[in-house]
Design a protein around this motif. Sequence first.
Motif, PDB file in Angstrom:
ATOM      1  N   UNK A  66      28.631  42.312 -30.183  1.00 26.28           N
ATOM      2  CA  UNK A  66      28.273  43.162 -29.050  1.00 26.28           C
ATOM      3  C   UNK A  66      28.342  42.356 -27.758  1.00 26.28           C
ATOM      4  N   UNK A  67      28.975  42.946 -26.733  1.00 25.23           N
ATOM      5  CA  UNK A  67      29.110  42.290 -25.419  1.00 25.23           C
ATOM      6  C   UNK A  67      28.565  43.180 -24.295  1.00 25.23           C
ATOM      7  N   UNK A  68      27.716  44.149 -24.658  1.00 26.60           N
ATOM      8  CA  UNK A  68      27.082  45.012 -23.664  1.00 26.60           C
ATOM      9  C   UNK A  68      26.371  44.148 -22.630  1.00 26.60           C
ATOM     10  N   UNK A  69      26.604  44.437 -21.366  1.00 22.71           N
ATOM     11  CA  UNK A  69      25.941  43.707 -20.292  1.00 22.71           C
ATOM     12  C   UNK A  69      26.587  42.402 -19.912  1.00 22.71           C
ATOM     13  N   UNK A  70      27.583  41.943 -20.667  1.00 23.48           N
ATOM     14  CA  UNK A  70      28.311  40.717 -20.312  1.00 23.48           C
ATOM     15  C   UNK A  70      29.380  41.100 -19.296  1.00 23.48           C
ATOM     16  N   UNK A  71      29.114  40.791 -18.059  1.00 25.88           N
ATOM     17  CA  UNK A  71      29.921  41.284 -16.932  1.00 25.88           C
ATOM     18  C   UNK A  71      31.386  40.902 -17.047  1.00 25.88           C
ATOM     19  N   UNK A  72      31.704  39.755 -17.636  1.00 24.25           N
ATOM     20  CA  UNK A  72      33.110  39.336 -17.716  1.00 24.25           C
ATOM     21  C   UNK A  72      33.962  40.326 -18.501  1.00 24.25           C
ATOM     22  N   UNK A  73      33.328  41.197 -19.316  1.00 26.66           N
ATOM     23  CA  UNK A  73      34.069  42.189 -20.094  1.00 26.66           C
ATOM     24  C   UNK A  73      34.221  43.521 -19.375  1.00 26.66           C
ATOM     25  N   UNK A  74      33.630  43.672 -18.191  1.00 28.21           N
ATOM     26  CA  UNK A  74      33.824  44.892 -17.407  1.00 28.21           C
ATOM     27  C   UNK A  74      35.265  44.910 -16.898  1.00 28.21           C
ATOM     28  N   UNK A  75      35.897  46.061 -16.900  1.00 26.65           N
ATOM     29  CA  UNK A  75      37.276  46.169 -16.418  1.00 26.65           C
ATOM     30  C   UNK A  75      37.409  45.679 -14.987  1.00 26.65           C
ATOM     31  N   UNK A  76      36.408  45.950 -14.156  1.00 28.25           N
ATOM     32  CA  UNK A  76      36.468  45.491 -12.760  1.00 28.25           C
ATOM     33  C   UNK A  76      36.547  43.973 -12.691  1.00 28.25           C
ATOM     34  N   UNK A  77      35.879  43.287 -13.609  1.00 28.29           N
ATOM     35  CA  UNK A  77      35.919  41.827 -13.621  1.00 28.29           C
ATOM     36  C   UNK A  77      37.192  41.301 -14.288  1.00 28.29           C
ATOM     37  N   UNK A  78      37.682  42.032 -15.285  1.00 30.34           N
ATOM     38  CA  UNK A  78      38.948  41.645 -15.922  1.00 30.34           C
ATOM     39  C   UNK A  78      40.111  41.739 -14.933  1.00 30.34           C
ATOM     40  N   UNK A  79      39.971  42.588 -13.922  1.00 30.33           N
ATOM     41  CA  UNK A  79      41.011  42.684 -12.900  1.00 30.33           C
ATOM     42  C   UNK A  79      40.984  41.459 -11.979  1.00 30.33           C
ATOM     43  N   UNK A  80      39.817  40.839 -11.839  1.00 28.76           N
ATOM     44  CA  UNK A  80      39.661  39.667 -10.971  1.00 28.76           C
ATOM     45  C   UNK A  80      39.898  38.369 -11.747  1.00 28.76           C
ATOM     46  N   UNK A  81      39.274  38.263 -12.927  1.00 31.65           N
ATOM     47  CA  UNK A  81      39.398  37.080 -13.778  1.00 31.65           C
ATOM     48  C   UNK A  81      39.857  37.524 -15.162  1.00 31.65           C
ATOM     49  N   UNK A  82      41.182  37.631 -15.337  1.00 28.90           N
ATOM     50  CA  UNK A  82      41.733  38.143 -16.604  1.00 28.90           C
ATOM     51  C   UNK A  82      41.388  37.253 -17.807  1.00 28.90           C
TER      52      UNK A  82
END
Length: 155
Positions: free
Chosen positions: A135-151
């Motif tokens: 589970x990665x709920x709440x882990x911001x690096x897995x948010x799509x918005x963050x994946x767009x910045x830091x793939x």
Amino acid sequence: MIEIERKFLVNSNNFKTQSYNSFKIKQGFLNTHKERTVRVRLKGDIGYITVKGASSKNGLSRFEWEKEITTNEANSLLKLCENGVIDKTRYEVKSGNHIFEIDEFYGENAGLIIAEIELTSENESFEKPNWLGKEVTGEIKYYNSQLSIMPFNKW
């Protein structure tokens, strides 16, 4: 307008044989501020604009507002988005009374597969398929918005 969602990594491709639907998604972000994101999405041939608020402390819930827009509007807005457009295929899998949405990412996020489930309450129980991983709920690096910045391929 509150979204309650849990996110998980996926540990095998077995979900693909259980999928009853899949479609391509292309999305970009007009704003990736931590307090709010504004997303433009093409889901197949349907456009959407979505505003999401900050996540709760446990990462399970946040404000979400979404409106369908035309394909032309979505394509025009995608041209205004910040760098880092997300390209993925979404698979839908029924599990018990719920539907998992599994995103297989491409481009700079290739190799990442995330499953999400929307719930009606934060403590709602659900069946966990055997392909569901950590589970990665709440882990911001897995948010799509963050994946767009830091793939994913730059971690």
